[in-house]
Design a protein around this motif. Structure first.
Motif, short mmCIF file in Angstrom:
data_model
loop_
_atom_site.label_atom_id
_atom_site.label_comp_id
_atom_site.label_asym_id
_atom_site.label_seq_id
_atom_site.Cartn_x
_atom_site.Cartn_y
_atom_site.Cartn_z
N UNK A 138 0.80 -1.20 0.00
CA UNK A 138 0.00 0.00 0.00
C UNK A 138 0.84 1.25 0.00
N UNK A 139 0.14 2.36 -0.02
CA UNK A 139 0.75 3.69 -0.02
C UNK A 139 0.05 4.49 1.07
N UNK A 140 0.86 5.18 1.87
CA UNK A 140 0.32 6.08 2.88
C UNK A 140 0.73 7.49 2.49
N UNK A 141 -0.26 8.36 2.34
CA UNK A 141 -0.03 9.77 2.01
C UNK A 141 -0.61 10.59 3.15
N UNK A 142 0.27 11.15 3.97
CA UNK A 142 -0.20 11.81 5.18
C UNK A 142 -0.84 10.77 6.08
N UNK A 143 -2.12 10.96 6.40
CA UNK A 143 -2.84 9.98 7.21
C UNK A 143 -3.70 9.04 6.37
N UNK A 144 -3.82 9.28 5.06
CA UNK A 144 -4.63 8.44 4.19
C UNK A 144 -3.83 7.23 3.71
N UNK A 145 -4.53 6.08 3.62
CA UNK A 145 -3.92 4.83 3.17
C UNK A 145 -4.70 4.26 2.00
N UNK A 146 -3.98 3.77 1.01
CA UNK A 146 -4.56 3.08 -0.13
C UNK A 146 -3.78 1.78 -0.26
N UNK A 147 -4.45 0.65 -0.37
CA UNK A 147 -3.70 -0.59 -0.46
C UNK A 147 -4.51 -1.75 -0.96
N UNK A 148 -3.81 -2.87 -1.15
CA UNK A 148 -4.43 -4.15 -1.48
C UNK A 148 -3.83 -5.18 -0.53
N UNK A 149 -4.65 -6.15 -0.15
CA UNK A 149 -4.20 -7.21 0.74
C UNK A 149 -4.89 -8.49 0.33
N UNK A 150 -4.11 -9.55 0.19
CA UNK A 150 -4.65 -10.87 -0.12
C UNK A 150 -4.62 -11.70 1.15
N UNK A 151 -5.78 -12.22 1.55
CA UNK A 151 -5.90 -13.08 2.72
C UNK A 151 -6.32 -14.46 2.26
N UNK A 152 -5.73 -15.50 2.90
CA UNK A 152 -6.04 -16.87 2.48
C UNK A 152 -6.04 -17.78 3.69
N UNK A 153 -7.04 -18.66 3.75
CA UNK A 153 -7.16 -19.63 4.82
C UNK A 153 -7.53 -20.99 4.27
N UNK A 154 -7.45 -22.02 5.12
CA UNK A 154 -7.69 -23.40 4.71
C UNK A 154 -8.71 -24.06 5.63
N UNK A 155 -9.96 -23.60 5.61
CA UNK A 155 -10.96 -24.17 6.52
C UNK A 155 -11.39 -25.57 6.11
N UNK A 156 -11.80 -26.34 7.13
CA UNK A 156 -12.38 -27.66 6.91
C UNK A 156 -13.88 -27.52 7.07
N UNK A 157 -14.64 -27.76 6.01
CA UNK A 157 -16.08 -27.59 6.02
C UNK A 157 -16.72 -28.91 6.43
N UNK A 158 -17.67 -28.86 7.34
CA UNK A 158 -18.47 -30.04 7.65
C UNK A 158 -19.86 -29.56 8.02
N UNK A 159 -20.83 -30.39 7.73
CA UNK A 159 -22.19 -29.97 8.03
C UNK A 159 -23.17 -31.09 7.79
N UNK A 160 -24.45 -30.74 7.88
CA UNK A 160 -25.51 -31.73 7.72
C UNK A 160 -26.17 -31.55 6.36
N UNK A 161 -26.03 -32.54 5.50
CA UNK A 161 -26.68 -32.52 4.20
C UNK A 161 -26.40 -31.28 3.40
N UNK A 162 -25.18 -30.78 3.47
CA UNK A 162 -24.89 -29.48 2.87
C UNK A 162 -24.85 -29.55 1.35
N UNK A 163 -25.55 -28.61 0.73
CA UNK A 163 -25.61 -28.52 -0.72
C UNK A 163 -24.26 -28.14 -1.31
#
Length: 186
Positions: A138-163
């Protein structure tokens, strides 16, 4: 060493399996929005430690999912993801009110899934916590911020009769790209 707090919000774009509309681990997520707060402790001129909390809301692609299942409704049409991350941030030495920064984070992802009702049967997926990481710039100009962030996780899904996840334990990946606009204090 000083402490700074940044507040960001913006657009949350689902990536990979999370955005996919075909396959066993498709998330059918659409673009959403997020809120992000980050505490930054300066260690040196070029290196900071960070602690971040992000909450993203991405709607379920009801129209596309309805084409795959008949008599479909969603009791809530959104995914809620919460990211708790710690990491480092750095960049070239700041000489003016203009700063370019890069960040890398590790932490946890908490996911709450929308319930889906097909033919009057509710299909639920358990909430889950998983390992997560993030990278950004990102870029910070004075107090303003402009940026991009990629977040990634690896959840384990479980459920009842899930579509979405075929009613079985399923490991998948959940990625989002954040387009951020924010302000910093401190």
């Amino acid at each position: 060493p000083s402490i700074k707090v940044k507040f960001h919000s913006g657009i949350s774009l689902p990536m990979g399996d999370f955005a996919s509309t075909s396959g066993g681990t498709s998330g059918f997520a659409t673009s959403g929005f997020f809120g992000f707060v980050e505490g930054i402790k300066s260690m040196t001129e070029n290196l900071n430690l960070t602690l971040s909390l992000a909450i993203s809301i991405n709607q379920l692609d009801v129209e596309t999912l309805d084409k795959r299942t008949f008599n479909f409704t969603a009791s809530t049409e959104s995914y809620y993801t919460t990211w708790l991350l710690a990491g480092v941030q750095g960049g070239p030495e700041r000489e003016t009110d203009f700063e370019i920064y890069f960040s890398a984070n590790l932490g946890l992802l908490y996911v709450s899934f929308p319930d889906i009702i097909v033919n009057n049967t509710t299909h639920s997926t358990d909430e889950t916590i998983a390992f997560a990481f993030g990278i950004g710039t990102g870029v910070e100009v004075g107090r303003l911020n402009f940026g991009i962030k990629y977040l990634h996780g690896f959840p384990n899904y479980s459920g009842t009769g899930n579509v979405l996840y075929s009613g079985r334990d399923e490991s998948s990946s959940l990625g989002i790209l954040l387009l951020m606009l924010g302000v910093s204090f401190g």
